[in-house]
Design a protein around this motif. Sequence first.
Motif, PDB file in Angstrom:
ATOM      1  N   CYS A 247      78.586 -32.737 -84.009  1.00  0.00           N
ATOM      2  CA  CYS A 247      79.593 -33.349 -83.476  1.00  0.00           C
ATOM      3  C   CYS A 247      79.308 -34.557 -82.735  1.00  0.00           C
ATOM      4  CB  CYS A 247      80.478 -32.596 -82.438  1.00  0.00           C
ATOM      5  SG  CYS A 247      81.584 -31.267 -83.235  1.00  0.00           S
ATOM      6  N   VAL A 248      78.532 -35.408 -83.424  1.00  0.00           N
ATOM      7  CA  VAL A 248      77.692 -36.602 -82.965  1.00  0.00           C
ATOM      8  C   VAL A 248      78.481 -37.820 -83.466  1.00  0.00           C
ATOM      9  CG1 VAL A 248      75.882 -38.233 -83.558  1.00  0.00           C
ATOM     10  CG2 VAL A 248      75.350 -35.412 -83.820  1.00  0.00           C
ATOM     11  N   GLN A 249      79.248 -37.996 -84.306  1.00  0.00           N
ATOM     12  CA  GLN A 249      79.845 -39.202 -84.749  1.00  0.00           C
ATOM     13  C   GLN A 249      81.397 -38.660 -84.529  1.00  0.00           C
ATOM     14  OE1 GLN A 249      78.449 -41.829 -85.090  1.00  0.00           O
ATOM     15  NE2 GLN A 249      76.466 -41.105 -85.371  1.00  0.00           N
ATOM     16  N   ILE A 250      82.014 -38.609 -83.533  1.00  0.00           N
ATOM     17  CA  ILE A 250      83.456 -38.122 -83.174  1.00  0.00           C
ATOM     18  C   ILE A 250      84.158 -39.232 -82.404  1.00  0.00           C
ATOM     19  CG2 ILE A 250      83.012 -35.832 -83.521  1.00  0.00           C
ATOM     20  CD1 ILE A 250      83.007 -35.396 -80.378  1.00  0.00           C
ATOM     21  N   THR A 251      85.319 -39.283 -82.726  1.00  0.00           N
ATOM     22  CA  THR A 251      86.338 -40.113 -82.062  1.00  0.00           C
ATOM     23  C   THR A 251      87.117 -39.478 -80.798  1.00  0.00           C
ATOM     24  OG1 THR A 251      88.582 -39.629 -83.513  1.00  0.00           O
ATOM     25  CG2 THR A 251      86.735 -41.437 -84.283  1.00  0.00           C
ATOM     26  N   GLU A 252      87.937 -40.093 -80.156  1.00  0.00           N
ATOM     27  CA  GLU A 252      88.805 -39.596 -79.063  1.00  0.00           C
ATOM     28  C   GLU A 252      89.891 -38.492 -79.656  1.00  0.00           C
ATOM     29  OE1 GLU A 252      89.879 -39.548 -75.002  1.00  0.00           O
ATOM     30  OE2 GLU A 252      88.344 -40.585 -76.002  1.00  0.00           O
ATOM     31  N   ARG A 253      90.241 -38.757 -80.773  1.00  0.00           N
ATOM     32  CA  ARG A 253      91.275 -37.864 -81.410  1.00  0.00           C
ATOM     33  C   ARG A 253      90.604 -36.546 -81.878  1.00  0.00           C
ATOM     34  NH1 ARG A 253      95.380 -35.238 -82.169  1.00  0.00           N
ATOM     35  NH2 ARG A 253      96.015 -34.442 -84.327  1.00  0.00           N
ATOM     36  N   ASP A 254      89.331 -36.596 -82.459  1.00  0.00           N
ATOM     37  CA  ASP A 254      88.702 -35.602 -82.745  1.00  0.00           C
ATOM     38  C   ASP A 254      88.345 -34.424 -81.479  1.00  0.00           C
ATOM     39  OD1 ASP A 254      88.135 -36.225 -85.377  1.00  0.00           O
ATOM     40  OD2 ASP A 254      86.150 -37.486 -84.720  1.00  0.00           O
ATOM     41  N   PRO A 269      69.999 -32.117 -79.606  1.00  0.00           N
ATOM     42  CA  PRO A 269      69.556 -33.443 -79.337  1.00  0.00           C
ATOM     43  C   PRO A 269      68.456 -33.675 -80.033  1.00  0.00           C
ATOM     44  CG  PRO A 269      70.147 -32.338 -77.247  1.00  0.00           C
ATOM     45  CD  PRO A 269      70.102 -31.264 -78.228  1.00  0.00           C
ATOM     46  N   ALA A 270      67.442 -32.927 -80.217  1.00  0.00           N
ATOM     47  CA  ALA A 270      66.221 -33.245 -80.999  1.00  0.00           C
ATOM     48  C   ALA A 270      66.349 -33.560 -82.363  1.00  0.00           C
ATOM     49  CB  ALA A 270      65.026 -32.105 -80.751  1.00  0.00           C
ATOM     50  N   PRO A 281      78.443 -37.230 -77.780  1.00  0.00           N
ATOM     51  CA  PRO A 281      79.176 -37.728 -76.569  1.00  0.00           C
ATOM     52  C   PRO A 281      79.458 -36.547 -75.916  1.00  0.00           C
ATOM     53  CG  PRO A 281      80.781 -37.919 -78.108  1.00  0.00           C
ATOM     54  CD  PRO A 281      79.542 -37.273 -79.000  1.00  0.00           C
ATOM     55  N   VAL A 282      78.337 -35.918 -75.198  1.00  0.00           N
ATOM     56  CA  VAL A 282      78.402 -34.581 -74.330  1.00  0.00           C
ATOM     57  C   VAL A 282      79.165 -34.981 -73.271  1.00  0.00           C
ATOM     58  CG1 VAL A 282      77.323 -32.979 -73.367  1.00  0.00           C
ATOM     59  CG2 VAL A 282      76.592 -33.389 -75.652  1.00  0.00           C
ATOM     60  N   PRO A 283      78.884 -36.065 -72.565  1.00  0.00           N
ATOM     61  CA  PRO A 283      79.472 -36.072 -71.181  1.00  0.00           C
ATOM     62  C   PRO A 283      81.108 -36.239 -71.317  1.00  0.00           C
ATOM     63  CG  PRO A 283      77.729 -37.534 -71.328  1.00  0.00           C
ATOM     64  CD  PRO A 283      77.839 -36.900 -72.473  1.00  0.00           C
ATOM     65  N   ALA A 284      81.324 -37.157 -72.319  1.00  0.00           N
ATOM     66  CA  ALA A 284      82.883 -37.057 -72.732  1.00  0.00           C
ATOM     67  C   ALA A 284      83.683 -35.562 -72.852  1.00  0.00           C
ATOM     68  CB  ALA A 284      83.310 -38.116 -73.739  1.00  0.00           C
ATOM     69  N   THR A 315      69.502 -32.789 -70.640  1.00  0.00           N
ATOM     70  CA  THR A 315      69.765 -33.205 -69.240  1.00  0.00           C
ATOM     71  C   THR A 315      69.098 -34.699 -69.200  1.00  0.00           C
ATOM     72  OG1 THR A 315      67.900 -32.122 -68.501  1.00  0.00           O
ATOM     73  CG2 THR A 315      69.879 -31.013 -68.391  1.00  0.00           C
ATOM     74  N   LEU A 316      68.411 -35.154 -69.852  1.00  0.00           N
ATOM     75  CA  LEU A 316      67.808 -36.558 -69.825  1.00  0.00           C
ATOM     76  C   LEU A 316      68.566 -37.740 -70.552  1.00  0.00           C
ATOM     77  CD1 LEU A 316      63.900 -35.526 -69.546  1.00  0.00           C
ATOM     78  CD2 LEU A 316      65.574 -36.339 -67.660  1.00  0.00           C
ATOM     79  N   ILE A 317      68.560 -37.439 -71.876  1.00  0.00           N
ATOM     80  CA  ILE A 317      69.091 -38.703 -72.704  1.00  0.00           C
ATOM     81  C   ILE A 317      70.300 -39.193 -72.387  1.00  0.00           C
ATOM     82  CG2 ILE A 317      67.693 -38.009 -74.729  1.00  0.00           C
ATOM     83  CD1 ILE A 317      70.203 -36.744 -75.862  1.00  0.00           C
ATOM     84  N   HIS A 318      71.482 -38.093 -71.970  1.00  0.00           N
ATOM     85  CA  HIS A 318      72.644 -38.978 -71.545  1.00  0.00           C
ATOM     86  C   HIS A 318      72.644 -39.718 -70.087  1.00  0.00           C
ATOM     87  CE1 HIS A 318      74.431 -36.795 -74.873  1.00  0.00           C
ATOM     88  NE2 HIS A 318      73.780 -35.612 -74.368  1.00  0.00           N
ATOM     89  N   LYS A 319      71.652 -39.293 -69.392  1.00  0.00           N
ATOM     90  CA  LYS A 319      71.493 -40.242 -68.189  1.00  0.00           C
ATOM     91  C   LYS A 319      71.264 -41.611 -68.653  1.00  0.00           C
ATOM     92  CE  LYS A 319      69.939 -36.776 -64.887  1.00  0.00           C
ATOM     93  NZ  LYS A 319      70.423 -35.662 -65.358  1.00  0.00           N
ATOM     94  N   GLY A 320      70.323 -41.627 -69.709  1.00  0.00           N
ATOM     95  CA  GLY A 320      69.791 -42.887 -70.192  1.00  0.00           C
ATOM     96  C   GLY A 320      70.827 -43.871 -70.885  1.00  0.00           C
ATOM     97  N   VAL A 321      71.585 -42.873 -72.008  1.00  0.00           N
ATOM     98  CA  VAL A 321      72.578 -43.685 -72.631  1.00  0.00           C
ATOM     99  C   VAL A 321      73.800 -44.111 -71.732  1.00  0.00           C
ATOM    100  CG1 VAL A 321      74.452 -42.980 -74.289  1.00  0.00           C
ATOM    101  CG2 VAL A 321      72.051 -42.295 -74.678  1.00  0.00           C
ATOM    102  N   LYS A 322      74.040 -43.247 -70.765  1.00  0.00           N
ATOM    103  CA  LYS A 322      75.235 -43.586 -69.841  1.00  0.00           C
ATOM    104  C   LYS A 322      75.197 -44.536 -68.581  1.00  0.00           C
ATOM    105  CE  LYS A 322      79.008 -41.950 -70.424  1.00  0.00           C
ATOM    106  NZ  LYS A 322      80.235 -42.389 -70.909  1.00  0.00           N
TER     107      LYS A 322
END
Length: 433
Positions: A247-254, A269-270, A281-284, A315-322
Amino acid sequence: MGILLKNILAVLPEGEKDVIRETDIYIEGDKIAGIGTKPEGFLPDKVIDGKDRLVIPGLINCHTHSYMSFMRNVADDLSFMDWLFGTIDPIEQQMTDEDTYWGACLAIIEMMKSGTTCFNDMQMNIHQTTRAVKESGMRAVICRGLIGSGDNEAGQIRLKQAYEERDAAKDCDRLTFMLGPHAPYTCDDAFMRIVSEEAKKNHMGIHVHLSESESEIEQIKEKYGCSPIEMADKNGLFDVPAIAAHCVQITERDMEILKAKNVSVVTNPASNMKLGNGFAPVPAMLEKGINVCLGTDGAASNNSLNLFHELSLLTLIHKGVKKTPQCISAAEGFRIATINGAKALGLSEVTGSLEIGKKADMAILNLNTPSLTPRNNLIAGLSYSANGSEVETVIIDGKVTMEERKVLTLDEELVYKKVNEIIVRMGLDKKEY
């Protein structure tokens, strides 16, 4: 058999969070019989000294392909479709049943040595992964990967194999089964409907790859006029308990669909980074209340089955992305790797946390290691600094399966020998040093 973990630090659930307390843990048979208070009449056959040790619920790898472990480091630095159809698929066509078995044994050894006690596997050659699970003492959820078009013969044969494997493993309660339609680009809409009806009829969950790459999104949009998640929903895959990997490329509707249908999402992630597919978009998803769990994917695309490594990335990559350090805390990450995985697999009453009445599935870490010294915040340490080598003892279903880092249930040297023979036979031993 009774096992006592004496005076040990333990990660224990307290409401919606985990805490660390020193306690005694009593194991009778395959279950946790007591925490802190000795059960009446309890007599241990084995006592494990908890000095300088931390016991955690076993990690749960919610998406992998164990047979692929012998494909480690043979298909690197390729785009997703070139990796899958140009390299991996031709190797899979050469695989024998024995190759699948030895690959699964290698995967189980790697997972056990890094604290995983349960995994969710999509495989190809029936009876081989289940054979490895039975012999190793691991807990697993298995699905035979299903590929098909309409009611064509190939798809029906694979469905029949899925039921044969499930029925042949009824003697092992560490094994449960799902149906595994591979992906929207290998299963057309008619076949998806057949699989969803079969899942309903047989009271089985579904494990499927969805929205992993941009090329998949484009292909499904062009063919069906919707996203892969919308396609899966329209064809009934979410009408039963479902696990959607990637579920990497997903929309709000998804995301709205995933939440409404109580679909659990496995983030990997890896693998997603290595294949250039991006970040889920794990945080979302977490904000929407979607149950997110953690997986490694197969060793052909990761190239590791170490869930501690995956937990650190999560626990690291989303800190960087967001660009916010509060994004996915260490505590949230650890729950994603444990109890969230158990919920996704329908095993939350069985495993995923250290609680009285649950199965005794746990890993004991040695705290006298550089990575966990000093002991300032061990929950943070599990997510940010542990690397899996700290795991010293593993107990699954109340049985010690690894002690002093030696796997007791499989012959490690034989497994390594057999896997090396496989890659020589297949011409995969590139010997690039």
